[in-house]
Design a protein around this motif. Structure first.
Motif, mmCIF file in Angstrom:
data_model
loop_
_atom_site.group_PDB
_atom_site.id
_atom_site.type_symbol
_atom_site.label_atom_id
_atom_site.label_comp_id
_atom_site.label_asym_id
_atom_site.label_seq_id
_atom_site.Cartn_x
_atom_site.Cartn_y
_atom_site.Cartn_z
ATOM 1 N N ARG A 24 -16.713 -14.592 10.981
ATOM 2 C CA ARG A 24 -16.205 -15.594 11.928
ATOM 3 C C ARG A 24 -16.977 -15.533 13.231
ATOM 4 N NH1 ARG A 24 -11.168 -13.955 9.808
ATOM 5 N NH2 ARG A 24 -10.799 -12.623 11.608
ATOM 6 N N ALA A 25 -17.268 -14.320 13.725
ATOM 7 C CA ALA A 25 -18.037 -14.175 14.965
ATOM 8 C C ALA A 25 -19.443 -14.739 14.804
ATOM 9 C CB ALA A 25 -18.090 -12.700 15.380
ATOM 10 N N ILE A 26 -20.063 -14.489 13.669
ATOM 11 C CA ILE A 26 -21.405 -15.033 13.404
ATOM 12 C C ILE A 26 -21.357 -16.561 13.379
ATOM 13 C CG2 ILE A 26 -23.195 -15.270 11.621
ATOM 14 C CD1 ILE A 26 -22.659 -12.288 10.946
ATOM 15 N N ALA A 27 -20.361 -17.116 12.709
ATOM 16 C CA ALA A 27 -20.244 -18.576 12.630
ATOM 17 C C ALA A 27 -20.033 -19.174 14.015
ATOM 18 C CB ALA A 27 -19.094 -18.958 11.699
ATOM 19 N N ASP A 28 -19.193 -18.542 14.828
ATOM 20 C CA ASP A 28 -18.943 -19.037 16.188
ATOM 21 C C ASP A 28 -20.211 -19.001 17.026
ATOM 22 O OD1 ASP A 28 -16.301 -19.443 15.539
ATOM 23 O OD2 ASP A 28 -15.575 -17.641 16.554
ATOM 24 N N LEU A 29 -20.951 -17.901 16.959
ATOM 25 C CA LEU A 29 -22.180 -17.787 17.747
ATOM 26 C C LEU A 29 -23.259 -18.750 17.246
ATOM 27 C CD1 LEU A 29 -22.316 -13.938 18.273
ATOM 28 C CD2 LEU A 29 -21.872 -15.678 19.997
ATOM 29 N N THR A 30 -23.332 -18.935 15.941
ATOM 30 C CA THR A 30 -24.297 -19.877 15.386
ATOM 31 C C THR A 30 -24.001 -21.283 15.872
ATOM 32 O OG1 THR A 30 -24.551 -18.489 13.425
ATOM 33 C CG2 THR A 30 -25.281 -20.780 13.239
ATOM 34 N N LEU A 31 -22.730 -21.653 15.848
ATOM 35 C CA LEU A 31 -22.339 -22.971 16.334
ATOM 36 C C LEU A 31 -22.643 -23.107 17.822
ATOM 37 C CD1 LEU A 31 -20.968 -25.702 15.803
ATOM 38 C CD2 LEU A 31 -18.816 -24.596 16.419
ATOM 39 N N SER A 116 -17.516 -28.125 -1.663
ATOM 40 C CA SER A 116 -18.442 -27.308 -0.899
ATOM 41 C C SER A 116 -18.900 -28.085 0.322
ATOM 42 C CB SER A 116 -19.643 -26.906 -1.752
ATOM 43 O OG SER A 116 -20.363 -28.055 -2.138
ATOM 44 N N VAL A 117 -19.264 -27.343 1.348
ATOM 45 C CA VAL A 117 -19.767 -27.933 2.578
ATOM 46 C C VAL A 117 -21.265 -27.682 2.611
ATOM 47 C CG1 VAL A 117 -19.637 -27.896 5.094
ATOM 48 C CG2 VAL A 117 -17.578 -27.475 3.740
ATOM 49 N N PRO A 118 -22.065 -28.759 2.682
ATOM 50 C CA PRO A 118 -23.506 -28.562 2.697
ATOM 51 C C PRO A 118 -23.967 -27.942 4.004
ATOM 52 C CG PRO A 118 -22.965 -30.881 2.995
ATOM 53 C CD PRO A 118 -21.688 -30.155 2.730
ATOM 54 N N GLY A 119 -25.054 -27.180 3.934
ATOM 55 C CA GLY A 119 -25.629 -26.581 5.127
ATOM 56 C C GLY A 119 -25.969 -25.127 4.903
ATOM 57 N N ILE A 120 -26.799 -24.600 5.792
ATOM 58 C CA ILE A 120 -27.196 -23.202 5.707
ATOM 59 C C ILE A 120 -26.000 -22.301 5.956
ATOM 60 C CG2 ILE A 120 -28.615 -21.409 6.783
ATOM 61 C CD1 ILE A 120 -30.682 -23.639 7.341
ATOM 62 N N ASP A 121 -25.173 -22.657 6.942
ATOM 63 C CA ASP A 121 -23.970 -21.897 7.270
ATOM 64 C C ASP A 121 -22.770 -22.815 7.083
ATOM 65 O OD1 ASP A 121 -21.906 -20.428 8.315
ATOM 66 O OD2 ASP A 121 -22.987 -19.824 10.118
ATOM 67 N N ALA A 124 -20.021 -22.842 9.857
ATOM 68 C CA ALA A 124 -20.422 -23.544 11.074
ATOM 69 C C ALA A 124 -20.447 -25.051 10.846
ATOM 70 C CB ALA A 124 -21.789 -23.055 11.547
ATOM 71 N N ALA A 125 -20.917 -25.485 9.674
ATOM 72 C CA ALA A 125 -20.956 -26.914 9.368
ATOM 73 C C ALA A 125 -19.542 -27.490 9.308
ATOM 74 C CB ALA A 125 -21.695 -27.147 8.048
ATOM 75 N N LEU A 126 -18.622 -26.757 8.674
ATOM 76 C CA LEU A 126 -17.234 -27.207 8.604
ATOM 77 C C LEU A 126 -16.617 -27.210 9.996
ATOM 78 C CD1 LEU A 126 -14.730 -28.078 7.015
ATOM 79 C CD2 LEU A 126 -14.229 -25.639 6.673
ATOM 80 N N ASN A 127 -16.885 -26.177 10.778
ATOM 81 C CA ASN A 127 -16.359 -26.107 12.138
ATOM 82 C C ASN A 127 -16.796 -27.329 12.941
ATOM 83 O OD1 ASN A 127 -15.062 -25.020 14.425
ATOM 84 N ND2 ASN A 127 -16.959 -24.090 15.101
ATOM 85 N N THR A 128 -18.053 -27.725 12.790
ATOM 86 C CA THR A 128 -18.555 -28.904 13.507
ATOM 87 C C THR A 128 -17.816 -30.158 13.067
ATOM 88 O OG1 THR A 128 -20.724 -27.885 13.743
ATOM 89 C CG2 THR A 128 -20.616 -30.269 13.994
ATOM 90 N N ARG A 129 -17.619 -30.317 11.762
ATOM 91 C CA ARG A 129 -16.903 -31.496 11.258
ATOM 92 C C ARG A 129 -15.476 -31.536 11.797
ATOM 93 N NH1 ARG A 129 -18.637 -33.662 5.740
ATOM 94 N NH2 ARG A 129 -20.786 -32.995 5.565
ATOM 95 N N LEU A 130 -14.800 -30.386 11.795
ATOM 96 C CA LEU A 130 -13.423 -30.330 12.299
ATOM 97 C C LEU A 130 -13.388 -30.601 13.802
ATOM 98 C CD1 LEU A 130 -12.283 -27.181 10.313
ATOM 99 C CD2 LEU A 130 -11.508 -29.526 9.910
ATOM 100 N N GLY A 144 -8.670 -22.976 19.381
ATOM 101 C CA GLY A 144 -9.520 -21.884 19.845
ATOM 102 C C GLY A 144 -10.853 -21.974 19.145
ATOM 103 N N ASP A 145 -11.638 -20.911 19.258
ATOM 104 C CA ASP A 145 -12.944 -20.889 18.621
ATOM 105 C C ASP A 145 -12.779 -20.996 17.116
ATOM 106 O OD1 ASP A 145 -14.292 -20.664 21.009
ATOM 107 O OD2 ASP A 145 -14.392 -18.472 20.922
ATOM 108 N N ALA A 146 -13.097 -22.168 16.584
ATOM 109 C CA ALA A 146 -13.055 -22.452 15.148
ATOM 110 C C ALA A 146 -11.669 -22.311 14.546
ATOM 111 C CB ALA A 146 -14.054 -21.576 14.391
#
Length: 157
Positions: A24-31, A116-121, A124-130, A144-146
């Motif tokens: 989750r921390a990696i996804a948040d920082l990537t976003l 499935s959600v397309p993308g490398i991460d 992070a891709a789902l977080n952006t869509r949401l 909050g964060d994601a």
């Protein structure tokens, strides 16, 4: 050192929770980095002298960017249908959970449903869509964060 089965299961469970927290921390920082790079543009950066190893492609929704439209429009409409399907399933997952969920938890639910959600991460891709659908009129509320919940309707307030 030998562990009993109970001790091994407890340690394994702790490690799984730690891995989920790290993911989750990696996804948040990537976003965070992706959004920062989009805002600062291709010439921007942190000013630390390091170049961005992955160039950012221009977004089609920027003014002045024109991309030839496909003749049939099938690819674009198919992508929109898939995106709507993902968001409908995410709404169902949040409704079934009855509580706010992190994007990684929502992704697990989507995966269990065969989506499935397309993308490398994908997280992070789902977080952006949401995030894009968590505005005033959107179906989601960002807590909050994601972390997302279903938005309250006018009759819920």
């Amino acid at each position: 050192m030998f562990l009993t089965e109970t001790e091994a299961e407890a340690r394994l469970s702790d490690l799984h929770r730690e891995r989920a927290r790290i993911e989750r921390a990696i996804a948040d920082l990537t976003l965070f980095l992706a959004i920062g790079r989009q805002i600062s543009g291709p010439a921007g950066g942190a000013g630390d002298g390091r170049g961005d190893p992955t160039p950012i492609a221009p977004r089609p929704d920027f003014p002045g960017h024109e991309e030839p439209a496909p003749e049939s429009g099938g690819d674009r409409s198919q992508a929109r249908r898939e995106g709507r399907l993902l968001m409908e399933a995410a709404s169902e997952i949040l409704e079934e959970a009855g509580r706010p969920l992190h994007a990684a938890e929502i992704l697990e639910g989507l995966t269990l449903r065969g989506l499935s959600v397309p993308g490398i991460d994908p997280v992070a891709a789902l977080n952006t869509r949401l995030w894009k659908r968590s505005g005033a009129d959107g179906p989601f509320q960002r807590l909050g964060d994601a972390v997302y919940a279903l938005a309250s309707g006018p009759d819920d307030a």
